[in-house]
Design an enzyme around this catalytic site. Structure first.
Site: not given
Ligand code: ADP
Length: 166
Positions: A129, A91, A42, A18
């Site tokens: 996460s 990703r 969730k 992130h």
């Molecule tokens: P997750 O999808 O892992 O539960 P979030 O909902 O917090 O995480 O993700 C928010 C945004 O950040 C999404 O667009 C997700 O694709 C992106 N994201 C999460 N982890 C990464 C990472 N390691 N690299 C790039 N983008 C990420």
């Protein structure tokens, strides 16, 4: 006109992936609103307040960054924030289907808002996460994948939970 972007997510908890996306976004937007989605359905490990604290602790004071929470429609929230851009991280191909669908749906709802996808550094391309929580719960090392404060908090929570289950 200021270029304002919203970066929405669960951030449960914030990972170095992130953070990588946040730093990349700051290269081309004037202001970035990191928006934690409040989703009572969730089940989360951290409360919204804790998630906000962890992000605040790891990001140096910066007037271009705002950390906030939202519920309901993302495009509505973006409009309220005067944001024309939604930042999302990509990703791997596994992210693509869902993200593509969401981007098109959001465009249908609000044609003025553009979704911008950013690709993280390779070493974070497999970090999520969910995965770091799983690894940490099993006692694996997550150093380098999340900020130190997050690592400590996760260990504390997951170890307490683990003990309770025993
Ligand atoms: P997750 O999808 O892992 O539960 P979030 O909902 O917090 O995480 O993700 C928010 C945004 O950040 C999404 O667009 C997700 O694709 C992106 N994201 C999460 N982890 C990464 C990472 N390691 N690299 C790039 N983008 C990420």
């Amino acid at each position: 006109m200021k270029r304002i972007a919203v970066y929405p997510g669960s951030f449960d908890p914030v990972t170095n992936g992130h953070l990588d996306i946040i730093h990349r976004a700051l290269e081309f937007v004037d202001e970035l609103v990191i928006a934690i989605l409040v989703n009572p359905e969730k089940q989360a490990l951290f409360t919204v307040k804790e998630r906000m604290e962890m992000i605040t602790n790891v990001l140096p004071e910066n007037h271009r960054i705002q950390i906030d929470q939202f519920d309901g429609l993302l495009v509505e929230y973006a409009r309220k924030k005067n944001a024309r851009v939604i930042i999302r991280g990509l990703r791997a191909v596994t992210d693509f289907d869902y993200e593509f669908q969401m981007a098109l749906m959001n465009r249908r709802l609000e044609a003025q808002i553009e979704t911008v996808f950013l690709v993280p550094a390779e070493q974070y391309s497999y970090v999520s996460s969910r995965l770091v929580k799983e690894i940490c719960a099993l006692g694996g090392a997550v150093r380098g994948l999340v900020p130190e404060d997050v690592e400590k908090r996760m260990q504390k929570k997951l170890q307490t939970e683990g003990r309770r289950k025993k």
